[in-house]
Structures are given as C-alpha cells and as structure tokens.
Design a protein around this motif. Structure first.
Motif, PDB file in Angstrom:
ATOM      1  N   GLU A   1       0.831  -1.208   0.000  1.00 16.22           N
ATOM      2  CA  GLU A   1       0.000   0.000   0.000  1.00 16.22           C
ATOM      3  C   GLU A   1       0.864   1.256   0.000  1.00 16.22           C
ATOM      4  O   GLU A   1       0.568   2.221  -0.703  1.00 16.22           O
TER       5      GLU A   1
ATOM      6  N   ASP B   1      -9.563  -2.152  -4.120  1.00 20.09           N
ATOM      7  CA  ASP B   1      -9.496  -3.616  -4.004  1.00 20.09           C
ATOM      8  C   ASP B   1     -10.800  -4.259  -4.442  1.00 20.09           C
ATOM      9  O   ASP B   1     -10.817  -5.309  -5.058  1.00 20.09           O
TER      10      ASP B   1
ATOM     11  N   GLN C   1     -11.056  -3.801  -8.359  1.00 18.68           N
ATOM     12  CA  GLN C   1     -10.134  -4.668  -9.106  1.00 18.68           C
ATOM     13  C   GLN C   1     -10.283  -6.142  -8.735  1.00 18.68           C
ATOM     14  O   GLN C   1      -9.581  -6.987  -9.272  1.00 18.68           O
ATOM     15  N   LYS C   2     -11.139  -6.438  -7.750  1.00 18.50           N
ATOM     16  CA  LYS C   2     -11.358  -7.804  -7.247  1.00 18.50           C
ATOM     17  C   LYS C   2     -10.134  -8.364  -6.528  1.00 18.50           C
ATOM     18  O   LYS C   2     -10.018  -9.576  -6.359  1.00 18.50           O
ATOM     19  N   THR C   3      -9.198  -7.508  -6.148  1.00 16.14           N
ATOM     20  CA  THR C   3      -8.016  -7.997  -5.426  1.00 16.14           C
ATOM     21  C   THR C   3      -8.342  -8.317  -3.969  1.00 16.14           C
ATOM     22  O   THR C   3      -7.550  -8.949  -3.294  1.00 16.14           O
ATOM     23  N   GLU C   4      -9.514  -7.880  -3.513  1.00 13.37           N
ATOM     24  CA  GLU C   4      -9.880  -8.214  -2.129  1.00 13.37           C
ATOM     25  C   GLU C   4     -10.013  -9.729  -1.966  1.00 13.37           C
ATOM     26  O   GLU C   4      -9.836 -10.255  -0.872  1.00 13.37           O
ATOM     27  N   GLN C   5     -10.275 -10.434  -3.070  1.00 14.46           N
ATOM     28  CA  GLN C   5     -10.351 -11.899  -2.977  1.00 14.46           C
ATOM     29  C   GLN C   5      -8.990 -12.477  -2.602  1.00 14.46           C
ATOM     30  O   GLN C   5      -8.923 -13.453  -1.871  1.00 14.46           O
ATOM     31  N   ALA C   6      -7.940 -11.858  -3.133  1.00 13.19           N
ATOM     32  CA  ALA C   6      -6.590 -12.335  -2.791  1.00 13.19           C
ATOM     33  C   ALA C   6      -6.302 -12.071  -1.317  1.00 13.19           C
ATOM     34  O   ALA C   6      -5.718 -12.905  -0.624  1.00 13.19           O
ATOM     35  N   LEU C   7      -6.727 -10.912  -0.824  1.00 17.96           N
ATOM     36  CA  LEU C   7      -6.453 -10.557   0.570  1.00 17.96           C
ATOM     37  C   LEU C   7      -7.260 -11.422   1.526  1.00 17.96           C
ATOM     38  O   LEU C   7      -6.748 -11.926   2.525  1.00 17.96           O
ATOM     39  N   LEU C   8      -8.552 -11.591   1.206  1.00 18.14           N
ATOM     40  CA  LEU C   8      -9.435 -12.292   2.143  1.00 18.14           C
ATOM     41  C   LEU C   8      -9.289 -13.807   2.092  1.00 18.14           C
ATOM     42  O   LEU C   8      -9.789 -14.500   2.985  1.00 18.14           O
TER      43      LEU C   8
END
Lengths: 319, 234
Positions: B8, B71, B74-81
């Motif tokens: 970040e 996130d 871009q759907k990157t929250e799936q990677a984080l969660l």
C-alpha cells in the motif's frame, strides 16, 4: 483432503447453496459443472474462506476453515474467476507480494522462478500487469495460486482468455498438478472438464444434481439411445407409428428434408432399431435413413440440468 | 501483514496520488509558513498549524480513498481475504500505510522548524506538540476515510464522502453554537475535531484530546473490520 458437509448459503431470500456435501482424496481433479448462477463460484468462495456459509463444515487436509482459517487458507491456492491482480505492479513484484502475503517458507526467488517457468510467464516477469494481455493475466493469476505449493488448488474457469495452444498447455499443467495436488476446477466448457477431470459434480439451483466420474456420467446418457430417422410418408401418420413402438420415449419431428420426406429424432430406453424396421415394413412408409446419434457429456449435462435424466450418484458424499 | 503495509505504501508512489498529496500539503504549508511566520517576523508557528487544519481535511481523503474501494473494484480483495491474514490485520496494515504517508507530509513542519532555526530559536516543544496533535488528527481522519472506502467500490465517492464526514465532525463546534441547551451544546462542541485539535495548535497538551482521537480511530477501524466481515456473511 477436502470434506464438505451440508453446506448451505442464502443470499437475502435466495438459497444459493442447499445442503451440499462431497469429499475428495489427494490427487483428485474435480470438475464443477453447472449453468450460470448454479452455485459453483459460491461453493468455491466458501471453501476458500472468502465467504461464510450459513451452516455446514469444510475441512481442508484435516483443518476446519471456520475453526482455524489461517492454517486452512495456507493449504489452498485459489484462482478466482477474475484473477486478483494489482495493475500497478510488475509480475515479479506481484508474485513477491503474494508470496509474502501467503507466508510461504520456501526460498522466494527460486520458487517464483520455478512457477513462472511452469506457467510460462518468465518472459513478462518485469512487465507491469496493466499492460499484459488477458491470457498472460490469467497465467499470472494461476501462478499466484501455485505459490507455496498448496495441497489444494481451486481454479475458477482457469483457461478463460487463453488461446488454443495455451489452453492445451494449461490443461496439461492441471493434469500434472493433479498428481501432487487436489484440484477443484469449474468451467463452462464441458470438453475441458471431460479432458482434465477424473470426477464431476453437476450443480443446479444450489443443489448437487449428480456426481461421479466422467465415464459414469457419459454412460448415464448412453442409457438413453437416440436415433435420427428420415422417413417418406405423411408426417402425422409416421409420427403416430413411431410413438407406438415399444421402448420409444420421445419423438421429435425436425421438418421436411426432401419432398415428402421428414426428419425425426427419437429417444428410447433401449435399442429399438429392429422394432422400428418391422413397424414400418408393415406400412406404406419408407425408411430412407436410420442413424444412431452418439451421446456426449454435453448431452448428458443438458439432460441432467433439464431434469430429463437422473444423476448417477445422488449420495454425493461418496465421490 | 507487513506485505500489505509495504504494498500500500509503495502504491502511493507508483501512482501520482502520493506525489500530489505531498505537493499540495507542502505547497500550502510553505505558503502559510511564509505568510504567517517569515513575512510577519514571528517564530510562533501556531497559526500555521491552525490554517493547515483545512488542508489536512482535504488531503487525507485522497490518501484513504482507494484503500478498500480499489481492491473491491479490481477484485483484489479476494486475494487478501483468502490469504492467511486476519481481517483486522488487513485493516491495520492499510491504516498504518495511510498514516505513514500522512507522516511524510508532516515532515514539512520539521523542515520549516529547521529553516526557522537559522534565523531565531524556534519553540521546538510547540512544533513537536503540534506535529503530534496533527498526527492524532490525521489518524482519526484516516480511520474515517478507510471506513468510508470499505463501503464503496468508487474511489471518487469514497473521497467525497470522507471529506464530507470529516468536515461535518470538524464543524460540530459551529453547529453547536445554534443549540440553546448548554450541556448538549458543550457535548456536541467537545466532539468537534476542530475544537480538539485547536488545543494542540495553541500549544496545550491534554490527555482527554489524545484519548478522544485514539478512540475515534479505534471505533472507525473496528467498524471497517465489521463491514468487511459482514460482507462475508451477506
């Protein structure tokens, strides 16, 4: 390796998953099939811990994802439908970030290099993700799922956006991965599931409609014989002759193909070729062509989804 | 957790956002320093800090706007969660990266203090106390910004809503002046960021103000954690 028991999920008032259960052993490659909105992605999202279920349990290699999510998530590599890529990062930078995020204990540079070779993205390692083609983006997504050599791989439509050559390579790679990992794969391409997976679950309206291995499911479809016929004669009369033949379950008329000749498709519970021949020998109508139609997994799938054929294994926990 | 923090923080400088925030903050800080200290001929920087309050109000939504909204988009929250990290860890990492970005902005005061020391002896206790107060204010603003960012997919909506809410809480003291009942008036006024921060700007250190900003920060970070957790159950 994966045990899913009585999984239920409701979105507001819509039941997305209804009491789903199945289990997989090490090295299994499972294909998830179903129409849009059937519950495939929801199941995958719950298994990976992205969503919570209303009820049910999930064990990944003996670890319950609800009781110990951190440990369970370490055992899963997940490629969602849209690869979770940071557009502002380089491929190498992104994979290093994901490596650290997943708390992988292997030597970072060597491990990333091995995976890049495996999915063939070594030549774009230094490029910014935003400028990559869809095929490369998909492969970078697959690379991040492979980081840390997780025992379970969950791949949501892994070959979307790839060219035919890449699709063949990725399918081959998934089969290779299946020797060491347990793989769950969803795809809208039936041929892909047929080519890659040992086992299949067909899901519709949040319920498992059927499950079994690919050959079993194809055999289910073959229990229904299909034939294409071209018969000369009045259509309504021919239709009624066909309907009266013992074993014929369905007759579809597909129009006039030559003058006075009509094409028919019939379905039957057994081989009725001889009965058809004898039935028309007694009439003035002539059979010009009689051809069995082969049943593909696609036909079986469509039959199962539309409820024409019953599944092979409704006790899905046995899969 | 450190991976998210570093990513970040780096992302501020791989896009124009970080540079724009630093440029805006330092530009206005420099202008106020020149007009209210150098031009007037005083070493008291209190008025600079007071004036910068509104710049901070504007700048922090730019720092926090994309933290969760981007996130989601871009759907990157799936990677984080789906990574082996707790939601609290994700929220805290993003918060700390935003706070450190804001801390880079605060360095301009130290530079101004050093510049002042060539001409006179600056009151370092006032400068450091004010930087500390502004860091606390920034922390509360960042927590609110992150919370708003977790509610939307649009970075623009996140920025505007954060600015609006920060401004509303800051102006509680102005609103309270219209209330005739004394204890309600005092209570609402005491919730105002401007009132609380004003004490630091005047060189007054109050533990109550510190506790207030820390509490606001904690509440909004907790709410962010709940929003993300609730989404998993939606």
């Amino acid at each position: 390796m994966i045990k899913v028991k009585n999984l239920t999920k409701t979105y507001v008032r819509n039941k997305a998953l209804d009491n789903i259960s199945f289990s997989l052993n090490e090295g299994d490659i499972l294909g998830f099939l179903g129409p849009n909105g059937a519950g495939k992605s929801t199941t995958m999202n719950i298994i990976t811990g992205y969503l919570s279920a209303d009820s049910g349990t999930i064990e990944i290699d003996g670890t319950d994802i609800i009781e110990n999510p951190t440990l369970a998530k370490k055992k899963i590599g997940y490629l969602p439908e849209i690869p979770p890529l940071y557009n502002d990062m380089t491929v190498q930078g992104y994979l290093e970030f994901m490596f650290k995020l997943k708390k992988v204990k292997l030597p970072m540079k060597e491990h990333i290099a091995t995976i890049c070779d495996m999915v063939k993205i070594t030549d774009v390692k230094g490029r910014i993700i935003k400028y990559l083609s869809k095929g490369y983006r998909q492969r970078v997504g697959l690379a991040q799922a492979l980081l840390g050599e997780p025992p379970v791989l969950i791949l949501d439509e892994p070959t979307v956006g790839l060219d035919p050559q890449q699709i063949i390579e990725i399918r081959k790679l998934i089969r290779e991965l299946g020797k060491k990992h347990t793989v769950i794969l969803s795809s809208h391409l039936l041929s892909e599931v047929q080519a890659v997976c040992d086992k299949i679950i067909i899901i519709n309206n949040g319920k498992i409609v059927t499950s079994g291995n690919t050959d079993e499911l194809t055999a289910t479809g073959k229990a229904t014989a299909r034939m294409q016929l071209v018969i000369e004669g009045r259509m309504q009369s021919v239709y009624s002759v066909l309907e009266r033949i013992d074993g014929v379950t369905r007759v579809d008329e597909h129009g006039e193909c030559e003058k006075g000749c009509y094409e028919y498709f019939i379905e039957s519970s057994r081989d009725v070729r001889r009965l058809v021949f004898r039935a028309f020998a007694k009439t003035d109508y002539n059979i010009l062509s009689m051809k069995p139609v082969s049943v593909s997994l696609e036909d079986t799938y469509l039959d199962i989804i539309s409820g024409k054929t019953e599944g092979v294994n409704n006790n899905v926990s046995d899969i | 957790m450190s991976a998210i923090f570093k990513r970040e923080l780096c992302s501020y400088f791989t896009s124009p956002v970080g540079y724009a925030v630093l440029a805006v903050f330092m530009f206005f800080s420099g202008i106020f320093f020149w007009v209210q200290c150098l031009y007037v001929g005083t070493s008291n920087m209190s008025s600079v800090f007071q004036s910068m309050f509104f710049i901070v109000l504007f700048v922090i939504p730019l720092i926090t706007m994309r933290l969760f909204a981007e996130d989601k988009r871009q759907k990157t929250e799936q990677a984080l969660l789906t990574a082996p990290v707790s939601i609290a860890g994700i929220v805290l990492s993003k918060f700390l990266s935003a706070l450190l970005m804001f801390a880079f902005c605060l360095c301009s005061y130290i530079i101004e203090g050093i510049a002042l020391s060539f001409m006179t002896t600056p009151d370092w206790s006032v400068i450091i106390g004010n930087v500390f107060g502004m860091a606390l204010l920034g922390s509360a603003f960042c927590a609110i910004g992150i919370f708003i960012s977790s509610l939307t997919e649009s970075v623009i909506v996140a920025a505007i809503a954060s600015f609006a809410i920060n401004a509303l809480i800051s102006l509680f003291d102005t609103v309270s002046s219209t209330i005739p009942i004394a204890f309600i008036k005092n209570f609402i006024s005491s919730l105002s960021f401007q009132t609380r921060y004003g004490h630091f700007a005047l060189g007054l250190f109050s533990l109550a103000d510190v506790v207030y900003f820390v509490t606001v920060t904690f509440i909004f970070l907790f709410l962010t954690d709940r929003v993300i957790e609730r989404k998993r159950w939606a």
